[in-house]
Write a protein that holds these residues in place. Structure first.
Motif, PDB file in Angstrom:
ATOM      1  N   ASP A 118     -19.038  -3.606 -43.977  1.00  0.00           N
ATOM      2  CA  ASP A 118     -18.611  -2.541 -43.090  1.00  0.00           C
ATOM      3  C   ASP A 118     -17.187  -2.320 -43.512  1.00  0.00           C
ATOM      4  OD1 ASP A 118     -17.825  -0.809 -41.238  1.00  0.00           O
ATOM      5  OD2 ASP A 118     -18.625  -1.841 -39.479  1.00  0.00           O
ATOM      6  N   GLU A 119     -16.766  -1.431 -44.068  1.00  0.00           N
ATOM      7  CA  GLU A 119     -15.546  -1.008 -44.554  1.00  0.00           C
ATOM      8  C   GLU A 119     -14.639  -0.620 -43.632  1.00  0.00           C
ATOM      9  OE1 GLU A 119     -15.342   1.046 -47.996  1.00  0.00           O
ATOM     10  OE2 GLU A 119     -16.757   0.100 -49.181  1.00  0.00           O
ATOM     11  N   GLN A 120     -14.945   0.058 -42.546  1.00  0.00           N
ATOM     12  CA  GLN A 120     -14.092   0.375 -41.639  1.00  0.00           C
ATOM     13  C   GLN A 120     -13.801  -0.784 -40.765  1.00  0.00           C
ATOM     14  OE1 GLN A 120     -12.412   3.342 -41.468  1.00  0.00           O
ATOM     15  NE2 GLN A 120     -13.715   3.534 -43.430  1.00  0.00           N
ATOM     16  N   GLY A 121     -14.814  -1.693 -40.484  1.00  0.00           N
ATOM     17  CA  GLY A 121     -14.644  -3.013 -39.805  1.00  0.00           C
ATOM     18  C   GLY A 121     -13.848  -3.786 -40.293  1.00  0.00           C
ATOM     19  N   LEU A 122     -13.771  -3.946 -41.883  1.00  0.00           N
ATOM     20  CA  LEU A 122     -12.877  -4.706 -42.461  1.00  0.00           C
ATOM     21  C   LEU A 122     -11.511  -4.353 -42.342  1.00  0.00           C
ATOM     22  CD1 LEU A 122     -12.597  -7.027 -44.604  1.00  0.00           C
ATOM     23  CD2 LEU A 122     -12.956  -5.130 -46.496  1.00  0.00           C
ATOM     24  N   ILE A 123     -11.531  -2.981 -42.383  1.00  0.00           N
ATOM     25  CA  ILE A 123      -9.945  -2.523 -42.142  1.00  0.00           C
ATOM     26  C   ILE A 123      -9.630  -2.629 -40.903  1.00  0.00           C
ATOM     27  CG2 ILE A 123      -8.475  -0.262 -41.859  1.00  0.00           C
ATOM     28  CD1 ILE A 123     -10.548   0.803 -44.191  1.00  0.00           C
ATOM     29  N   ARG A 124     -10.317  -2.494 -39.646  1.00  0.00           N
ATOM     30  CA  ARG A 124      -9.882  -2.926 -38.381  1.00  0.00           C
ATOM     31  C   ARG A 124      -9.647  -4.468 -38.392  1.00  0.00           C
ATOM     32  NH1 ARG A 124     -13.991   0.375 -37.121  1.00  0.00           N
ATOM     33  NH2 ARG A 124     -15.535  -1.090 -36.557  1.00  0.00           N
ATOM     34  N   ALA A 125     -10.427  -5.331 -39.018  1.00  0.00           N
ATOM     35  CA  ALA A 125     -10.169  -6.859 -39.036  1.00  0.00           C
ATOM     36  C   ALA A 125      -8.757  -7.045 -39.467  1.00  0.00           C
ATOM     37  CB  ALA A 125     -11.075  -7.451 -39.605  1.00  0.00           C
ATOM     38  N   PHE A 126      -8.682  -6.524 -40.752  1.00  0.00           N
ATOM     39  CA  PHE A 126      -7.372  -6.724 -41.523  1.00  0.00           C
ATOM     40  C   PHE A 126      -6.102  -6.191 -40.570  1.00  0.00           C
ATOM     41  CE2 PHE A 126      -9.298  -7.437 -45.331  1.00  0.00           C
ATOM     42  CZ  PHE A 126      -8.289  -8.159 -46.162  1.00  0.00           C
ATOM     43  N   GLU A 127      -6.254  -5.258 -39.710  1.00  0.00           N
ATOM     44  CA  GLU A 127      -5.113  -4.744 -38.908  1.00  0.00           C
ATOM     45  C   GLU A 127      -4.992  -5.913 -37.650  1.00  0.00           C
ATOM     46  OE1 GLU A 127      -6.695  -0.720 -38.165  1.00  0.00           O
ATOM     47  OE2 GLU A 127      -5.378  -0.226 -39.917  1.00  0.00           O
ATOM     48  N   GLU A 128      -6.154  -6.405 -37.110  1.00  0.00           N
ATOM     49  CA  GLU A 128      -6.052  -7.499 -36.111  1.00  0.00           C
ATOM     50  C   GLU A 128      -5.677  -8.701 -36.545  1.00  0.00           C
ATOM     51  OE1 GLU A 128      -9.817  -7.008 -34.346  1.00  0.00           O
ATOM     52  OE2 GLU A 128      -9.540  -5.132 -33.866  1.00  0.00           O
ATOM     53  N   ARG A 129      -6.114  -9.109 -37.774  1.00  0.00           N
ATOM     54  CA  ARG A 129      -5.754 -10.572 -38.244  1.00  0.00           C
ATOM     55  C   ARG A 129      -4.937 -10.690 -39.544  1.00  0.00           C
ATOM     56  NH1 ARG A 129     -11.120 -14.105 -38.102  1.00  0.00           N
ATOM     57  NH2 ARG A 129      -9.624 -15.401 -39.468  1.00  0.00           N
ATOM     58  N   ALA A 130      -3.591 -11.013 -39.233  1.00  0.00           N
ATOM     59  CA  ALA A 130      -2.611 -11.066 -40.432  1.00  0.00           C
ATOM     60  C   ALA A 130      -3.256 -12.058 -41.464  1.00  0.00           C
ATOM     61  CB  ALA A 130      -1.429 -11.029 -40.258  1.00  0.00           C
ATOM     62  N   ASP A 131      -4.107 -13.162 -40.866  1.00  0.00           N
ATOM     63  CA  ASP A 131      -4.434 -14.246 -41.846  1.00  0.00           C
ATOM     64  C   ASP A 131      -5.478 -13.990 -42.500  1.00  0.00           C
ATOM     65  OD1 ASP A 131      -5.854 -14.031 -39.690  1.00  0.00           O
ATOM     66  OD2 ASP A 131      -6.834 -16.090 -39.496  1.00  0.00           O
ATOM     67  N   LEU A 132      -6.075 -12.891 -42.407  1.00  0.00           N
ATOM     68  CA  LEU A 132      -7.453 -12.527 -43.489  1.00  0.00           C
ATOM     69  C   LEU A 132      -7.082 -12.068 -44.642  1.00  0.00           C
ATOM     70  CD1 LEU A 132     -10.671 -12.275 -42.954  1.00  0.00           C
ATOM     71  CD2 LEU A 132     -10.289  -9.898 -42.205  1.00  0.00           C
ATOM     72  N   LYS A 133      -8.032 -12.458 -45.584  1.00  0.00           N
ATOM     73  CA  LYS A 133      -7.983 -12.127 -47.098  1.00  0.00           C
ATOM     74  C   LYS A 133      -9.341 -11.656 -47.411  1.00  0.00           C
ATOM     75  CE  LYS A 133      -3.869 -14.751 -48.115  1.00  0.00           C
ATOM     76  NZ  LYS A 133      -3.514 -16.000 -48.975  1.00  0.00           N
ATOM     77  N   TYR A 134      -9.426 -10.935 -48.334  1.00  0.00           N
ATOM     78  CA  TYR A 134     -10.761 -10.231 -48.712  1.00  0.00           C
ATOM     79  C   TYR A 134     -10.921 -10.185 -50.284  1.00  0.00           C
ATOM     80  CZ  TYR A 134     -14.793  -7.396 -49.375  1.00  0.00           C
ATOM     81  OH  TYR A 134     -16.037  -6.651 -49.871  1.00  0.00           O
ATOM     82  N   ILE A 135     -11.801 -10.896 -50.983  1.00  0.00           N
ATOM     83  CA  ILE A 135     -12.318 -10.817 -52.394  1.00  0.00           C
ATOM     84  C   ILE A 135     -13.352 -10.789 -52.834  1.00  0.00           C
ATOM     85  CG2 ILE A 135     -12.546 -13.466 -52.387  1.00  0.00           C
ATOM     86  CD1 ILE A 135     -10.842 -13.366 -55.307  1.00  0.00           C
ATOM     87  N   THR A 136     -13.656  -9.727 -53.711  1.00  0.00           N
ATOM     88  CA  THR A 136     -14.765  -9.412 -53.982  1.00  0.00           C
ATOM     89  C   THR A 136     -15.000  -8.887 -55.299  1.00  0.00           C
ATOM     90  OG1 THR A 136     -16.671  -7.552 -53.599  1.00  0.00           O
ATOM     91  CG2 THR A 136     -14.396  -6.855 -53.485  1.00  0.00           C
TER      92      THR A 136
END
Length: 165
Positions: free
Chosen positions: A88-106
């Motif tokens: 869920d790309e919009q959810g991913l963006i929200r998670a990134f905004e809420e969690r500075a510790d999060l990374k994503y690789i695909t």
């Protein structure tokens, strides 16, 4: 690659001693768990369709909910090697905004990839094209599987993998 800051200068992190969370414990999930354990990681997994005793027999801690799996993954890296539709790309963006510790690789760029890269920089990485099964061995195995299925159809009438019906 992502734990080493995409091989840019500076300090990265080792994966040994870290926790690996697996969302879906199918064939790929089992292989990833085995590799994670071989690298010295503790492994947790969530899959409502797999008996927790199977996970425990594999040395994997079963968790009861998706929320529990992700809540226990601080400093997390979300890795998607399936399809972009599972995120869920919009959810991913929200998670990134809420969690500075999060990374994503695909290995398949998101529709919002330019925005993700612009806003979150090196916290996000996508290969230029879908990379799943892009190995000589995978191509050979796919060809062998197709040949076996064709022989099975011609010899035994097995239509299990029939595409056109």
């Amino acid at each position: 690659f992502i734990s080493r800051n995409q091989f840019t200068p500076g300090t990265g992190a080792e994966v040994s001693g870290k926790r690996l969370g697996i969302h879906a414990y199918g064939n790929v999930g089992r292989i990833v768990a085995r590799y994670g354990r071989a690298l010295g990681m503790s492994v947790k997994a969530f899959d409502p369709f797999v008996d927790p005793r199977q996970l425990e027999a594999d040395g994997v801690e079963a968790v009861g909910t998706v929320e529990e799996l992700y809540a226990s993954s601080k400093g997390g890296v979300l890795i998607n090697t399936a399809r972009k539709e599972v995120i869920d790309e919009q959810g991913l963006i929200r998670a990134f905004e809420e969690r500075a510790d999060l990374k994503y690789i695909t290995d398949i760029a998101a529709e919002a990839q330019p925005l993700l890269t612009e806003k979150f920089g090196k916290r996000v990485f996508a290969t230029p094209k879908k990379m799943g099964a892009e190995t000589a061995e995978a191509n050979l195995n796919a060809g062998l599987a197709a040949a076996r299925q064709t022989v099975d159809f011609l010899k035994n009438g097995n239509r299990r993998f029939q595409v056109n019906k």
